[in-house]
Scaffold this active site. Structure first.
Site, PDB file in Angstrom:
ATOM      1  N   CYS A 187       7.939 -14.914  43.874  1.00 46.30           N
ATOM      2  CA  CYS A 187       7.633 -16.262  44.656  1.00 46.30           C
ATOM      3  C   CYS A 187       7.762 -17.214  43.331  1.00 46.30           C
ATOM      4  O   CYS A 187       7.780 -16.794  42.215  1.00 46.30           O
ATOM      5  CB  CYS A 187       6.237 -16.124  45.078  1.00 46.30           C
ATOM      6  SG  CYS A 187       5.011 -15.690  44.137  1.00 46.30           S
ATOM      7  N   CYS A 196      11.827 -39.866   2.231  1.00 49.35           N
ATOM      8  CA  CYS A 196      11.756 -39.592   3.850  1.00 49.35           C
ATOM      9  C   CYS A 196      11.146 -38.320   3.913  1.00 49.35           C
ATOM     10  O   CYS A 196      10.210 -37.949   4.725  1.00 49.35           O
ATOM     11  CB  CYS A 196      13.099 -39.592   4.290  1.00 49.35           C
ATOM     12  SG  CYS A 196      13.950 -41.055   3.926  1.00 49.35           S
ATOM     13  N   CYS A 234      16.528 -39.571   1.692  1.00 52.13           N
ATOM     14  CA  CYS A 234      15.798 -39.585   0.103  1.00 52.13           C
ATOM     15  C   CYS A 234      14.562 -38.919   0.052  1.00 52.13           C
ATOM     16  O   CYS A 234      14.176 -38.574   1.242  1.00 52.13           O
ATOM     17  CB  CYS A 234      15.619 -41.121  -0.216  1.00 52.13           C
ATOM     18  SG  CYS A 234      14.395 -41.744   0.913  1.00 52.13           S
ATOM     19  N   ASP A 246      -2.871  -1.168 -12.971  1.00 51.28           N
ATOM     20  CA  ASP A 246      -2.786  -2.357 -14.002  1.00 51.28           C
ATOM     21  C   ASP A 246      -2.962  -3.523 -12.974  1.00 51.28           C
ATOM     22  O   ASP A 246      -2.650  -4.670 -13.456  1.00 51.28           O
ATOM     23  CB  ASP A 246      -1.827  -2.415 -14.969  1.00 51.28           C
ATOM     24  CG  ASP A 246      -0.433  -1.935 -14.215  1.00 51.28           C
ATOM     25  OD1 ASP A 246      -0.261  -2.384 -12.804  1.00 51.28           O
ATOM     26  OD2 ASP A 246       0.397  -1.652 -14.974  1.00 51.28           O
ATOM     27  N   CYS A 261       5.132 -16.900  40.402  1.00 47.38           N
ATOM     28  CA  CYS A 261       5.502 -15.865  39.487  1.00 47.38           C
ATOM     29  C   CYS A 261       6.275 -16.453  38.515  1.00 47.38           C
ATOM     30  O   CYS A 261       6.094 -16.404  37.242  1.00 47.38           O
ATOM     31  CB  CYS A 261       6.270 -14.773  40.115  1.00 47.38           C
ATOM     32  SG  CYS A 261       5.952 -14.031  41.636  1.00 47.38           S
ATOM     33  N   ASP A 297       3.614  -1.814 -13.160  1.00 49.06           N
ATOM     34  CA  ASP A 297       4.147  -1.583 -12.018  1.00 49.06           C
ATOM     35  C   ASP A 297       3.094  -1.661 -10.894  1.00 49.06           C
ATOM     36  O   ASP A 297       3.088  -1.304  -9.635  1.00 49.06           O
ATOM     37  CB  ASP A 297       4.715  -0.078 -12.058  1.00 49.06           C
ATOM     38  CG  ASP A 297       3.681   0.765 -12.513  1.00 49.06           C
ATOM     39  OD1 ASP A 297       2.560   0.525 -12.917  1.00 49.06           O
ATOM     40  OD2 ASP A 297       3.899   1.971 -12.909  1.00 49.06           O
ATOM     41  N   ASP A 314       2.549  -2.732 -19.721  1.00 49.82           N
ATOM     42  CA  ASP A 314       2.039  -1.353 -19.204  1.00 49.82           C
ATOM     43  C   ASP A 314       3.083  -0.282 -19.907  1.00 49.82           C
ATOM     44  O   ASP A 314       4.200  -0.637 -20.295  1.00 49.82           O
ATOM     45  CB  ASP A 314       1.895  -1.377 -17.819  1.00 49.82           C
ATOM     46  CG  ASP A 314       1.521   0.112 -17.318  1.00 49.82           C
ATOM     47  OD1 ASP A 314       0.229   0.474 -17.789  1.00 49.82           O
ATOM     48  OD2 ASP A 314       2.294   0.457 -16.352  1.00 49.82           O
TER      49      ASP A 314
HETATM   50  P1  ADP Z   1      -0.450   3.753 -18.312  1.00 51.05           P
HETATM   51  O1  ADP Z   1      -1.576   2.523 -18.577  1.00 51.05           O
HETATM   52  O2  ADP Z   1       0.023   4.464 -19.256  1.00 51.05           O
HETATM   53  O3  ADP Z   1       0.236   3.415 -17.005  1.00 51.05           O
HETATM   54  P2  ADP Z   1      -2.684   4.740 -16.440  1.00 51.05           P
HETATM   55  O4  ADP Z   1      -3.699   3.763 -16.704  1.00 51.05           O
HETATM   56  O5  ADP Z   1      -1.932   4.526 -15.215  1.00 51.05           O
HETATM   57  O6  ADP Z   1      -1.751   4.660 -17.515  1.00 51.05           O
HETATM   58  O7  ADP Z   1      -3.454   6.065 -16.479  1.00 51.05           O
HETATM   59  C1  ADP Z   1      -4.166   6.497 -17.625  1.00 51.05           C
HETATM   60  C2  ADP Z   1      -4.358   7.912 -17.900  1.00 51.05           C
HETATM   61  O8  ADP Z   1      -4.999   8.429 -16.838  1.00 51.05           O
HETATM   62  C3  ADP Z   1      -3.104   8.654 -17.762  1.00 51.05           C
HETATM   63  O9  ADP Z   1      -2.386   8.908 -18.994  1.00 51.05           O
HETATM   64  C4  ADP Z   1      -3.428   9.886 -17.162  1.00 51.05           C
HETATM   65  O10 ADP Z   1      -3.788  10.734 -18.100  1.00 51.05           O
HETATM   66  C5  ADP Z   1      -4.598   9.735 -16.344  1.00 51.05           C
HETATM   67  N1  ADP Z   1      -4.512   9.687 -14.984  1.00 51.05           N
HETATM   68  C6  ADP Z   1      -4.293   8.643 -14.086  1.00 51.05           C
HETATM   69  N2  ADP Z   1      -3.878   8.938 -12.960  1.00 51.05           N
HETATM   70  C7  ADP Z   1      -3.792  10.226 -12.720  1.00 51.05           C
HETATM   71  C8  ADP Z   1      -3.367  11.304 -11.550  1.00 51.05           C
HETATM   72  N3  ADP Z   1      -3.254  10.870 -10.620  1.00 51.05           N
HETATM   73  N4  ADP Z   1      -3.380  12.670 -12.242  1.00 51.05           N
HETATM   74  C9  ADP Z   1      -3.657  12.846 -13.208  1.00 51.05           C
HETATM   75  N5  ADP Z   1      -4.153  12.116 -14.411  1.00 51.05           N
HETATM   76  C10 ADP Z   1      -3.929  10.770 -14.120  1.00 51.05           C
HETATM   77 MG    MG Z   2       0.895   2.280 -15.288  1.00 51.56          MG
END
Ligand code: ADP
Ligand code: MG
Length: 806
Positions: free
Chosen positions: A90, A23, A20, A701, A93, A697, A499
């Site tokens: 031995c 336990c 149960c 963010d 060991c 992703d 995002d």
């Molecule tokens: P989102 O919110 O659309 O995912 P991000 O916050 O990741 O966008 O990025 C915002 C902006 O910053 C992008 O739209 C781009 O213009 C710029 N940016 C971010 N990273 C890079 C990079 N490695 N090379 C060039 N531009 C970048």
């Molecule tokens: Mg992004």
């Protein structure tokens, strides 16, 4: 040795014999008293998960755990490993080897035989992964080789045979018990129909009841005794007490020859019914885990690996990263890898929930467990064994199923005090009946009914079974739910934040425009790609892919640093001038940050992401990237809106792009040109008035994902995002967000229903029994029925209607 213990994984072991939830709770607190470990015990899964604390001497830990289990009469799957040893000179060991092996937390009872040059140790089945064992062996001063290398399949097979044996034993006992009960049932029926009495001879009643009481019922006595030794009380005690009272009272009447009715049928039927209930419960518990079993079955045993010029079949444990594996038609991929030759359709449905087989060509990735269609493939191994996505999924699901919500801890607590309270109620029932009516028999039988009906089994099963089925159903759809806390929160969500890049859009854009002031697009792209080597942003990937497609040779950059949400900077060496120059790429804010003036009349598409490039403080050029919307994004948003949720998009991209997408998708609200910390602040603001989920992703963010009430990570997202996310989507389909919400909600509803059912049962049944409305036999049947009702209710989750995605 010191380094060996630094990152000890969790040990998840089966525990057999818990009757149960009380336990399980007891066992958990007992385990947690052992120094150096913390543990969680899950009653429904019959598992304990143990984490070993770092910097603790674990040489005695496992044996302490085993002793504890033995003492409490629980079983787990042990495994003996035998090694041949080379190099001992031995006995000392040999002792040294024993001491070294004993130190590992997963070993106990290590013994050496100097004469036969063998070492034998005990461990728990599946405790060591191949890698961990190899690591342990490598740390020893002598060469040890394992004598019988058991692989996964054989391990599973042994486990299955053990399980079958146990099942068979229970079933045999149950059959005997039922046979012995049949005459009682018949006599009750005859009594009921004809109204006659004493259909069975009294001696025969005794003969039928005795083996049931002491052979079939032995488990209840044992369980009761174990719990008393622990100074606690469990349901076994209730059954043992109740049936013993009925049995011994009847025996007393029989011996003294008094003319009073016997209650042998009560003791016998209760034991039979409770045993039947336990058996059905056990079967149902097994079927709740069917999703995870299906995943486990995807792990093949052998792989066809290229050795020199030929392919040979080798044990899966021996395949290494970098090995070329051949995948025949209809086979399950044994490893994660990249296709180097061949094309075929692969079925990943069990892993990602993607119903259609996917076309896979050279360079495509293959995940272990996917099933090959009609083409032979050569795969270069990128991950094996525990590192494969499949293993990670299994671990995630297992962990989710082990987790306990606050409500469950409450249930555990209630279960713990439940039995003592019931004992008191039973005693009261007896006293009140006896003193008011003076009828000893009536008083006794009513007290027995209280004891029998009050088992809190259904209560214990209510939560875990629903969680196991719910997370399993989700996993089949490609949705990994981290824990039960998530289930509890999803229910209240009001706002879903998305995002943009990589979440609502595909994140693999294509470059549509490219312009450089000095007409040197190729050099600009080459250096830009070099700079982007330092970034995991989807934009970076687009640029790198574009260069490799156009066969532009990337020029490396150094001192790369990113400005989150704006862009990236670094130093490039210019060949001609032999000087180093600062290269900057990013959006308008990035350019403004470095005081770079952008020419006015750049004619660029409004709905595309623009990356400006500057070198040595001067504007150099610009590229424009079109990132396609995911086809399913529109449905994803409308599904959420249908459920009454508010949808919001937060993006770092420029206003016109974000507006374009938001309007296309009919998103309720959007904000553009946000830096990661601004996304975070926006989210915190929203959280003031509602429960917020964030879907992203993990690129730019992560802070917002971490802050959200529920974080949902896309399958292609960063590993960190996936590790911390409350929900991970195995395939990049934003429509899964709505489905995840549906499944979580349904599971949570089930938990509530189950708890309600279980509580109601006890609150109605106990007073009914105390007032004399239930005979002990009916009480036994009702108790078994309540557990089964709860289990069946949980299993109904499997039938949840999930919208077919195509
Ligand atoms: P989102 O919110 O659309 O995912 P991000 O916050 O990741 O966008 O990025 C915002 C902006 O910053 C992008 O739209 C781009 O213009 C710029 N940016 C971010 N990273 C890079 C990079 N490695 N090379 C060039 N531009 C970048
Ligand atoms: Mg992004």
């Amino acid at each position: 040795m010191a380094t060996l213990h630094t990152s000890l994984p969790l040990l998840s072991i089966p525990i057999y014999g818990m009757n149960c939830v009380g336990c399980a709770g007891k066992l958990q607190s007992a385990l947690n008293e052992i120094e150096g470990i913390s543990s969680e015990v899950n009653f429904a899964l019959e598992k304990a998960q143990i984490s070993f604390k770092e910097n603790h001497d674990h040489s005695k830990t496992l044996s302490t755990i085993i002793t504890l289990l033995d003492k409490k009469n629980y079983q787990t799957d042990r495994q003996a490993l035998i090694f041949d040893v080379v190099g001992w000179s031995c006995v000392s060991c040999a002792n040294k080897t024993v001491a070294a092996l004993s130190k590992h937390p997963f070993t106990f009872n290590v013994q050496s035989n100097f004469a036969t040059e063998t070492v034998q140790l005990q461990t728990l089945q599946g405790a060591f992964t191949k890698m961990q064992l190899d690591e342990l062996l490598a740390s020893l001063s002598y060469q040890l080789t394992e004598k019988t290398q058991q692989n996964f399949q054989t391990q599973q097979a042994t486990k299955l045979t053990n399980q079958k044996k146990r099942d068979k034993k229970v079933l045999t006992l149950l059959a005997i018990s039922t046979l012995l009960s049949l005459p009682f049932i018949l006599s009750m029926l005859v009594m009921f129909i004809t109204g006659s009495h004493h259909f069975l001879p009294r001696g025969l009643e005794f003969l039928l009841a005795t083996p049931v009481q002491f052979i079939i019922g032995a488990r209840f006595y044992k369980g009761a005794w174990n719990s008393l030794k622990d100074k606690s009380a469990n349901m076994d005690l209730l059954v043992a007490l109740g049936t013993s009272a009925a049995y011994f009272y009847s025996l007393y009447i029989l011996i003294t020859g008094l003319d009073q009715p016997l209650y042998f049928e009560s003791s016998t039927l209760v034991i039979t019914l409770v045993t039947l209930g336990k058996y059905l419960e056990h079967r149902a518990k097994q079927s709740t885990s069917s999703a995870i079993n299906a995943l486990m079955a995807l792990r093949p045993d052998t792989a066809f690996v290229k050795k020199g010029k030929i392919f040979v079949s080798v044990n899966i444990d021996e395949v290494q990263q970098g090995d070329i594996v051949q995948l025949a038609i209809g086979e399950k991929a044994p490893v994660d890898g990249i296709i180097i030759e061949g094309t075929s359709y692969l079925d990943e449905s069990l892993l990602t929930g993607e119903s259609k087989p996917l076309l896979k060509e050279p360079q495509s990735t293959v995940i272990a467990g996917s099933i090959n269609g009609e083409g032979v493939l050569l795969i270069k191994t990128t991950a094996v064994g525990e590192s494969t996505s499949l293993s990670k999924i299994i671990h995630l699901v297992e962990n989710a199923q082990m987790s306990k919500a606050p409500i469950m801890q409450l249930v555990d607590k209630i279960s713990a005090i439940f039995v003592p309270i019931v004992l008191v109620i039973a005693a009261l029932t007896f006293s009140i009946w006896y003193f008011t009516t003076g009828d000893f028999q009536q008083a006794l039988i009513n007290a027995v009914a209280v004891l029998v009906i009050a088992c809190p089994c259904a209560l214990g099963l209510a939560t875990p079974t629903a969680v196991v089925v719910g997370t399993g159903v989700a996993a089949q759809q490609g949705i990994l739910i981290k824990d039960i806390k998530t289930l509890q929160q999803v229910f209240r969500l009001q706002t879903i934040i998305f995002d943009k890049t990589g979440t609502l859009t595909e994140g693999k854009g294509s470059i549509t425009h490219c312009y450089s002031v000095d007409n040197n697009d190729e050099l600009m792209l080459a250096q830009l790609a070099g700079l982007q080597m330092g970034s995991k942003h989807p934009i970076a990937k687009t640029i790198k892919d574009y260069c490799s497609e156009k066969q532009i040779e990337v020029i490396a950059a150094s001192d790369i640093s990113a400005v989150n949400g704006e862009g990236i900077q670094g130093i490039v060496i210019s060949k001609e001038k032999a000087t180093s120059e600062i290269l900057i790429a990013g959006n308008q804010q990035m350019m403004a940050r470095f005081s770079i003036s952008i020419p006015k009349k750049l004619d660029l598409p409004n709905e595309q992401t623009i990356v400006y490039i500057a070198k040595s403080g001067q504007f150099w050029g610009v590229i424009s990237i079109s990132d396609k919307l995911r086809e399913m994004s529109q449905d994803a948003i409308s599904e959420l809106k249908q459920r009454g949720l508010q949808t919001i998009m937060l993006s770092g991209d420029k206003h016109s792009v974000v507006q374009y997408i938001a309007q296309k998708l009919h998103i309720d609200e959007y904000h553009s040109e946000l830096k990661p910390e601004q996304k975070l602040n926006k989210l915190i603001e929203l959280q003031k008035n509602s429960q917020v989920a964030m879907v992203g992703d993990g690129v730019n963010d992560a802070p917002a994902l971490a802050q959200a009430d529920i974080s949902i990570a896309m399958g292609t997202g960063s590993d960190a995002a996936k590790e911390t996310a409350s929900i991970t989507l195995m395939r990049n389909d934003p429509r899964l967000v709505a489905i995840a919400i549906d499944i979580s909600k349904a599971t949570w509803h089930k938990i509530q229903q189950n708890l309600f059912l279980a509580f109601i049962f006890n609150t109605v049944a106990i007073p009914a029994a105390a007032m004399g409305y239930l005979s002990p036999a009916i009480a036994g049947a009702a108790m078994a029925l309540s557990s089964i009702t709860v289990l069946t209710n949980s299993l109904l989750l499997k039938r949840l209607k999930i919208k077919e995605l195509s």
